[in-house]
Design a protein around this motif. Structure first.
Motif, short mmCIF file in Angstrom:
data_model
loop_
_atom_site.label_atom_id
_atom_site.label_comp_id
_atom_site.label_asym_id
_atom_site.label_seq_id
_atom_site.Cartn_x
_atom_site.Cartn_y
_atom_site.Cartn_z
N UNK A 1 -4.84 31.98 -37.13
CA UNK A 1 -6.21 30.44 -37.83
C UNK A 1 -7.35 31.36 -36.38
N UNK A 2 -6.44 30.99 -35.80
CA UNK A 2 -7.29 29.96 -34.07
C UNK A 2 -7.82 31.10 -33.59
N UNK A 3 -7.05 32.97 -33.47
CA UNK A 3 -7.32 34.16 -33.28
C UNK A 3 -8.32 34.33 -33.84
N UNK A 4 -8.91 33.77 -34.79
CA UNK A 4 -9.41 34.84 -35.88
C UNK A 4 -11.12 33.96 -35.70
N UNK A 5 -10.17 32.97 -35.55
CA UNK A 5 -11.84 31.67 -35.37
C UNK A 5 -12.11 32.64 -33.54
N UNK A 6 -11.53 32.40 -32.83
CA UNK A 6 -11.49 32.68 -31.58
C UNK A 6 -12.40 34.04 -31.41
N UNK A 7 -12.20 34.83 -32.09
CA UNK A 7 -12.93 36.21 -32.12
C UNK A 7 -14.16 35.90 -32.61
N UNK A 8 -14.50 35.30 -33.99
CA UNK A 8 -15.78 35.02 -34.88
C UNK A 8 -17.19 34.41 -33.72
N UNK A 9 -16.11 33.29 -32.91
CA UNK A 9 -17.24 32.95 -31.70
C UNK A 9 -17.09 33.90 -30.75
N UNK A 10 -16.85 34.39 -30.41
CA UNK A 10 -16.83 34.75 -29.28
C UNK A 10 -17.98 35.89 -30.19
N UNK A 11 -17.61 37.01 -30.89
CA UNK A 11 -18.73 37.27 -31.11
C UNK A 11 -20.00 36.97 -31.63
N UNK A 12 -20.39 35.50 -31.86
CA UNK A 12 -21.38 34.74 -32.23
C UNK A 12 -22.16 34.73 -30.61
N UNK A 13 -21.26 34.46 -29.70
CA UNK A 13 -21.97 34.13 -28.48
C UNK A 13 -22.57 35.20 -28.11
N UNK A 14 -22.31 36.43 -28.13
CA UNK A 14 -22.86 37.88 -28.01
C UNK A 14 -24.04 38.65 -29.16
N UNK A 15 -24.41 37.59 -29.43
CA UNK A 15 -25.50 38.09 -30.69
C UNK A 15 -26.81 37.86 -29.75
N UNK B 1 -10.45 25.36 -34.24
CA UNK B 1 -9.72 24.78 -34.86
C UNK B 1 -10.20 23.60 -35.06
N UNK B 2 -10.11 22.99 -34.47
CA UNK B 2 -10.02 21.87 -34.08
C UNK B 2 -11.19 20.97 -34.93
N UNK B 3 -12.63 21.74 -35.48
CA UNK B 3 -13.67 21.36 -35.85
C UNK B 3 -13.69 21.74 -37.54
N UNK B 4 -12.22 22.29 -37.96
CA UNK B 4 -12.25 23.03 -39.45
C UNK B 4 -11.84 21.90 -39.70
N UNK B 5 -13.03 21.41 -41.08
CA UNK B 5 -12.73 20.24 -41.68
C UNK B 5 -11.46 20.48 -42.53
N UNK B 6 -11.09 21.65 -43.07
CA UNK B 6 -10.82 21.93 -44.60
C UNK B 6 -9.97 22.59 -44.56
N UNK B 7 -9.23 23.54 -45.81
CA UNK B 7 -9.05 24.63 -46.31
C UNK B 7 -9.54 24.93 -47.62
N UNK B 8 -9.27 25.74 -48.13
CA UNK B 8 -9.86 25.67 -49.29
C UNK B 8 -9.39 27.35 -49.81
#
Length: 230
Positions: A216-230, A3-10
């Protein structure tokens, strides 16, 4: 991404900040009736997220009348729809904000995240003022400057530029298939807000009432874990 790396919300507007699509649909239903074209549940489902031009084209095509209107007539009809819609806009108040949106915006502002409105509506600034949200959204994409409407990425690329941000580091909030396609084409992390499936979204919530920074933090965490498993 953290979340801390997010630069903005659209933010999209219709269906994300306010339930404005009900007014567009009411206006388009009037147009369809004036054109003697049957209004159907399929049209009500198809039009959200479309530009004014694409909406009229879809209505005409539904009755196999795509070539019915000359260019000047076509523009007159879309201008008429906009005039009808603006009557609804004039009656909007902060009560038209969708559930949970005000609290979520307050969280984002308190945390220091920049916000931009990524709406292709030429009425967006007037709607934001009627909703009393101008202090949150000083950065609004001028719709008339866009070369292409959603599902093209133009509005999200422009919104990220308003924040001087990388669109790939921005979280976009959308409620339609067309809008999600636009945000994803721009490279944004996209959260869909709809009870109906939005398969291309990175994550989906059924309602704006579920929005929070923790979500949003939970969503980003799931996306990060999903990416790491690819």
């Amino acid at each position: 991404m953290q979340l801390e790396k997010v630069q903005g919300f659209l933010f999209d507007l219709h269906g994300v900040i306010a339930d404005s699509w009900q007014y567009h649909l009411a206006s388009w239903r009037t147009i369809a009736e004036e054109l003697a074209i049957p209004w159907t549940p399929a049209l009500a489902q198809a039009l959200p997220g479309m530009s004014r031009q694409a909406s009229l084209e879809t209505i005409l095509a539904s009755a196999q009348e795509s070539g019915r209107l000359l260019p000047d007539e076509f523009k007159a009809v879309t201008d008429h729809e906009n005039a009808l819609y603006r009557q609804y806009v004039a009656a909007m108040t902060p009560a038209n904000r969708l559930p949970g949106i005000t609290a979520f915006l307050d969280q984002l502002v308190a945390a220091g995240y920049p916000l931009a409105l990524a709406s292709a509506s030429t009425n967006a600034r007037a709607e934001i003022e009627r909703l009393g949200l101008q202090d949150y959204f000083s950065r609004i994409v001028p719709a008339e400057s866009l070369a292409a409407a959603k599902p093209a990425p133009d509005v999200y690329l422009a919104a990220a530029q308003l924040l001087d941000a990388d669109p790939r580091a921005c979280v976009a909030l959308e409620d339609t298939l067309t809008g999600v396609a636009a945000a994803k084409a721009a490279g944004c992390i996209t959260i869909g807000l709809n009870r109906d499936p939005l398969p291309a979204a990175d994550a989906q919530l059924s309602s704006t009432a579920e929005l929070s920074l923790a979500t949003v933090q939970r969503v980003l965490g799931r996306l990060t874990r999903s990416t790491e498993t690819l």
